[in-house]
Scaffold this motif. Sequence first.
Motif, PDB file in Angstrom:
ATOM      1  N   GLN A 237      34.403   5.990  49.906  1.00 44.44           N
ATOM      2  CA  GLN A 237      34.987   5.509  51.149  1.00 44.44           C
ATOM      3  C   GLN A 237      35.492   6.666  52.008  1.00 44.44           C
ATOM      4  OE1 GLN A 237      34.979   2.364  52.413  1.00 44.44           O
ATOM      5  NE2 GLN A 237      35.816   3.339  54.246  1.00 44.44           N
ATOM      6  N   ALA A 238      36.118   7.656  51.360  1.00 43.51           N
ATOM      7  CA  ALA A 238      36.583   8.832  52.105  1.00 43.51           C
ATOM      8  C   ALA A 238      35.402   9.558  52.733  1.00 43.51           C
ATOM      9  CB  ALA A 238      37.360   9.763  51.187  1.00 43.51           C
ATOM     10  N   GLY A 239      34.299   9.614  51.997  1.00 45.12           N
ATOM     11  CA  GLY A 239      33.103  10.260  52.524  1.00 45.12           C
ATOM     12  C   GLY A 239      32.500   9.494  53.687  1.00 45.12           C
ATOM     13  N   ILE A 240      32.582   8.162  53.625  1.00 47.07           N
ATOM     14  CA  ILE A 240      32.062   7.330  54.720  1.00 47.07           C
ATOM     15  C   ILE A 240      32.784   7.646  56.017  1.00 47.07           C
ATOM     16  CG2 ILE A 240      31.897   4.963  55.583  1.00 47.07           C
ATOM     17  CD1 ILE A 240      31.471   4.058  52.688  1.00 47.07           C
ATOM     18  N   GLU A 241      34.107   7.770  55.938  1.00 50.58           N
ATOM     19  CA  GLU A 241      34.883   8.085  57.137  1.00 50.58           C
ATOM     20  C   GLU A 241      34.488   9.447  57.694  1.00 50.58           C
ATOM     21  OE1 GLU A 241      38.971   7.700  56.088  1.00 50.58           O
ATOM     22  OE2 GLU A 241      38.799   5.567  55.563  1.00 50.58           O
ATOM     23  N   GLN A 242      34.249  10.418  56.816  1.00 49.56           N
ATOM     24  CA  GLN A 242      33.831  11.744  57.258  1.00 49.56           C
ATOM     25  C   GLN A 242      32.429  11.685  57.866  1.00 49.56           C
ATOM     26  OE1 GLN A 242      34.367  14.827  54.320  1.00 49.56           O
ATOM     27  NE2 GLN A 242      32.928  16.222  55.342  1.00 49.56           N
ATOM     28  N   PHE A 243      31.546  10.895  57.245  1.00 50.16           N
ATOM     29  CA  PHE A 243      30.178  10.747  57.761  1.00 50.16           C
ATOM     30  C   PHE A 243      30.190  10.147  59.164  1.00 50.16           C
ATOM     31  CE2 PHE A 243      26.361   8.213  58.477  1.00 50.16           C
ATOM     32  CZ  PHE A 243      25.340   9.104  58.148  1.00 50.16           C
ATOM     33  N   GLN A 244      31.036   9.155  59.382  1.00 44.95           N
ATOM     34  CA  GLN A 244      31.091   8.500  60.686  1.00 44.95           C
ATOM     35  C   GLN A 244      31.573   9.446  61.777  1.00 44.95           C
ATOM     36  OE1 GLN A 244      33.552   5.190  59.504  1.00 44.95           O
ATOM     37  NE2 GLN A 244      31.801   3.832  59.193  1.00 44.95           N
ATOM     38  N   GLU A 258      27.213  -2.784  45.221  1.00 51.43           N
ATOM     39  CA  GLU A 258      28.602  -2.435  45.554  1.00 51.43           C
ATOM     40  C   GLU A 258      28.736  -0.983  45.997  1.00 51.43           C
ATOM     41  OE1 GLU A 258      30.957  -3.360  42.188  1.00 51.43           O
ATOM     42  OE2 GLU A 258      30.695  -5.527  42.377  1.00 51.43           O
ATOM     43  N   ASN A 259      27.631  -0.289  46.182  1.00 49.19           N
ATOM     44  CA  ASN A 259      27.676   1.129  46.518  1.00 49.19           C
ATOM     45  C   ASN A 259      27.169   1.398  47.930  1.00 49.19           C
ATOM     46  OD1 ASN A 259      28.627   1.922  43.942  1.00 49.19           O
ATOM     47  ND2 ASN A 259      26.546   1.813  43.123  1.00 49.19           N
ATOM     48  N   THR A 260      27.605   2.536  48.473  1.00 47.41           N
ATOM     49  CA  THR A 260      27.147   2.986  49.775  1.00 47.41           C
ATOM     50  C   THR A 260      26.454   4.331  49.611  1.00 47.41           C
ATOM     51  OG1 THR A 260      29.041   1.906  50.830  1.00 47.41           O
ATOM     52  CG2 THR A 260      27.823   3.510  52.145  1.00 47.41           C
ATOM     53  N   TYR A 261      25.351   4.507  50.305  1.00 45.45           N
ATOM     54  CA  TYR A 261      24.558   5.731  50.182  1.00 45.45           C
ATOM     55  C   TYR A 261      24.278   6.323  51.564  1.00 45.45           C
ATOM     56  CZ  TYR A 261      23.584   3.950  45.475  1.00 45.45           C
ATOM     57  OH  TYR A 261      23.690   3.468  44.187  1.00 45.45           O
ATOM     58  N   VAL A 262      24.169   7.632  51.594  1.00 43.59           N
ATOM     59  CA  VAL A 262      23.627   8.334  52.753  1.00 43.59           C
ATOM     60  C   VAL A 262      22.168   8.608  52.455  1.00 43.59           C
ATOM     61  CG1 VAL A 262      23.696  10.414  54.178  1.00 43.59           C
ATOM     62  CG2 VAL A 262      25.817   9.441  53.290  1.00 43.59           C
ATOM     63  N   VAL A 263      21.286   8.153  53.312  1.00 42.55           N
ATOM     64  CA  VAL A 263      19.855   8.427  53.142  1.00 42.55           C
ATOM     65  C   VAL A 263      19.337   9.094  54.410  1.00 42.55           C
ATOM     66  CG1 VAL A 263      19.500   6.503  51.563  1.00 42.55           C
ATOM     67  CG2 VAL A 263      19.150   6.153  54.008  1.00 42.55           C
ATOM     68  N   GLY A 264      18.289   9.866  54.259  1.00 43.13           N
ATOM     69  CA  GLY A 264      17.706  10.532  55.412  1.00 43.13           C
ATOM     70  C   GLY A 264      16.626  11.496  54.973  1.00 43.13           C
ATOM     71  N   SER A 265      16.375  12.472  55.794  1.00 46.90           N
ATOM     72  CA  SER A 265      15.361  13.473  55.483  1.00 46.90           C
ATOM     73  C   SER A 265      15.736  14.792  56.139  1.00 46.90           C
ATOM     74  CB  SER A 265      13.984  13.017  55.979  1.00 46.90           C
ATOM     75  OG  SER A 265      13.967  12.952  57.398  1.00 46.90           O
ATOM     76  N   TYR A 266      15.173  15.859  55.626  1.00 43.82           N
ATOM     77  CA  TYR A 266      15.361  17.183  56.218  1.00 43.82           C
ATOM     78  C   TYR A 266      14.046  17.947  56.119  1.00 43.82           C
ATOM     79  CZ  TYR A 266      15.842  18.591  51.301  1.00 43.82           C
ATOM     80  OH  TYR A 266      15.624  18.794  49.959  1.00 43.82           O
ATOM     81  N   GLU A 267      13.862  18.853  57.047  1.00 44.23           N
ATOM     82  CA  GLU A 267      12.665  19.687  57.024  1.00 44.23           C
ATOM     83  C   GLU A 267      12.879  20.837  56.041  1.00 44.23           C
ATOM     84  OE1 GLU A 267       9.942  18.728  58.744  1.00 44.23           O
ATOM     85  OE2 GLU A 267      11.179  17.006  59.299  1.00 44.23           O
ATOM     86  N   ARG A 280      30.343  20.008  52.633  1.00 41.13           N
ATOM     87  CA  ARG A 280      31.614  19.673  53.276  1.00 41.13           C
ATOM     88  C   ARG A 280      32.234  18.405  52.694  1.00 41.13           C
ATOM     89  NH1 ARG A 280      29.242  19.959  59.345  1.00 41.13           N
ATOM     90  NH2 ARG A 280      28.084  21.911  59.107  1.00 41.13           N
ATOM     91  N   PHE A 281      31.426  17.570  52.055  1.00 45.81           N
ATOM     92  CA  PHE A 281      31.939  16.309  51.522  1.00 45.81           C
ATOM     93  C   PHE A 281      32.649  16.486  50.185  1.00 45.81           C
ATOM     94  CE2 PHE A 281      28.820  14.939  54.582  1.00 45.81           C
ATOM     95  CZ  PHE A 281      29.315  13.753  55.082  1.00 45.81           C
ATOM     96  N   GLY A 282      32.443  17.621  49.522  1.00 48.37           N
ATOM     97  CA  GLY A 282      33.097  17.852  48.247  1.00 48.37           C
ATOM     98  C   GLY A 282      32.802  16.760  47.222  1.00 48.37           C
ATOM     99  N   LYS A 283      33.875  16.248  46.585  1.00 47.05           N
ATOM    100  CA  LYS A 283      33.708  15.244  45.537  1.00 47.05           C
ATOM    101  C   LYS A 283      33.409  13.843  46.079  1.00 47.05           C
ATOM    102  CE  LYS A 283      36.740  17.540  42.188  1.00 47.05           C
ATOM    103  NZ  LYS A 283      37.972  17.396  41.337  1.00 47.05           N
ATOM    104  N   SER A 284      33.457  13.662  47.385  1.00 46.11           N
ATOM    105  CA  SER A 284      33.220  12.329  47.944  1.00 46.11           C
ATOM    106  C   SER A 284      31.734  11.998  48.078  1.00 46.11           C
ATOM    107  CB  SER A 284      33.886  12.211  49.319  1.00 46.11           C
ATOM    108  OG  SER A 284      33.321  13.114  50.233  1.00 46.11           O
ATOM    109  N   LEU A 285      30.865  12.919  47.665  1.00 46.64           N
ATOM    110  CA  LEU A 285      29.426  12.688  47.778  1.00 46.64           C
ATOM    111  C   LEU A 285      28.705  13.219  46.546  1.00 46.64           C
ATOM    112  CD1 LEU A 285      27.189  13.067  50.876  1.00 46.64           C
ATOM    113  CD2 LEU A 285      26.631  14.438  48.877  1.00 46.64           C
ATOM    114  N   LYS A 286      27.711  12.463  46.069  1.00 47.06           N
ATOM    115  CA  LYS A 286      26.921  12.870  44.907  1.00 47.06           C
ATOM    116  C   LYS A 286      25.445  12.699  45.231  1.00 47.06           C
ATOM    117  CE  LYS A 286      26.011  11.736  40.052  1.00 47.06           C
ATOM    118  NZ  LYS A 286      26.361  10.833  38.925  1.00 47.06           N
ATOM    119  N   ILE A 287      24.680  13.771  45.087  1.00 40.81           N
ATOM    120  CA  ILE A 287      23.247  13.725  45.381  1.00 40.81           C
ATOM    121  C   ILE A 287      22.517  12.949  44.284  1.00 40.81           C
ATOM    122  CG2 ILE A 287      21.141  15.091  45.704  1.00 40.81           C
ATOM    123  CD1 ILE A 287      22.886  17.334  46.812  1.00 40.81           C
TER     124      ILE A 287
END
Length: 308
Positions: A237-244, A258-267, A280-287
């Motif tokens: 949830q903390a990561g969601i606020e940072q993402f927004q 019950e989970n939220t994910y960041v999805v996307g792509s990069y070159e 920058r997300f630290g512990k609030s995000l897991k790949i």
Amino acid sequence: MKKSERIHQMLRFINQKQHFTLQDLMHEFQISKRTALRDIASLEEIGAPIYAEYGRNGGYRLLNPMQLPPISFNSQEIYALYFAMQALQSFTNLPFQVSFHSIHEKFINELSESQRQDIERMQHRISFRHTEQVKDSAHLETLLTAAVKNSVLKIDYQQSTRTIQPIAIYSMKGYWYCQAYDINKEAYRVFRCDRITSAETTNIDPLVDLKEITIQNAHSLWQPSEQGVPFKCLISQAGIEQFQQEHYPSMKLIYETENTYVVGSYEPTEIDFIINYLARFGKSLKIIEPITLKEELRQYYRDLIDTI
């Protein structure tokens, strides 16, 4: 809204529309049918040349345009305008090269003495914290004009020449960005404006399909290249606020069970950018995937520890 103020705004509304209905007035000013009828009578009393049209497509029509009184602002509107102007202080570059100081001086000079005193007192009671502009962007006016007029530009960008149709410009984290359609690559792209070293208008016909695209829905045009690498990260949830607060067209939030994910792509050439962003997300995000991205982030942290 006071009746006198509503009548003043209504004059401008009907002068612009020329033909209007009771429903138009009720919707625009959030008033009842009875109030709308009384307001029309008030408009007629002050000389507005209105006549009624009967029948299925009836309503009211203004016989000829009126000369309107000067626009006046109440105290709350003046405060709101003053707040809005504070954002200009953060930028050394603005479209049309308008400076905060010149606008601020003209604004203050038009106020009454009591209003100026209120603004001066307000300056000592409220603080605006902005992200300062990091680098100059010399071609904002050209980019914004092209977006408004739906024209195509030729730009020099990071040692390459590109042909683009600008959609919109926006500022984020101290940088200006231009959302545009890359004519050569036939793809939607975002360009950092300070990296555009030249921009000139062309005679190339714009793409009709982009006329209805706005800054709000431009992200929907984003498509990765054939070399694009998809990624997925679990986010708290903390990561969601940072993402927004900070994210890019190539990424979005999705919700699964019950989970939220960041999805996307990069070159592939953007690996350093995506690693720095995710770190920058630290512990609030897991790949979650790809594994290679997870290994790159681990190596980033190892190198960081080694420098301490």
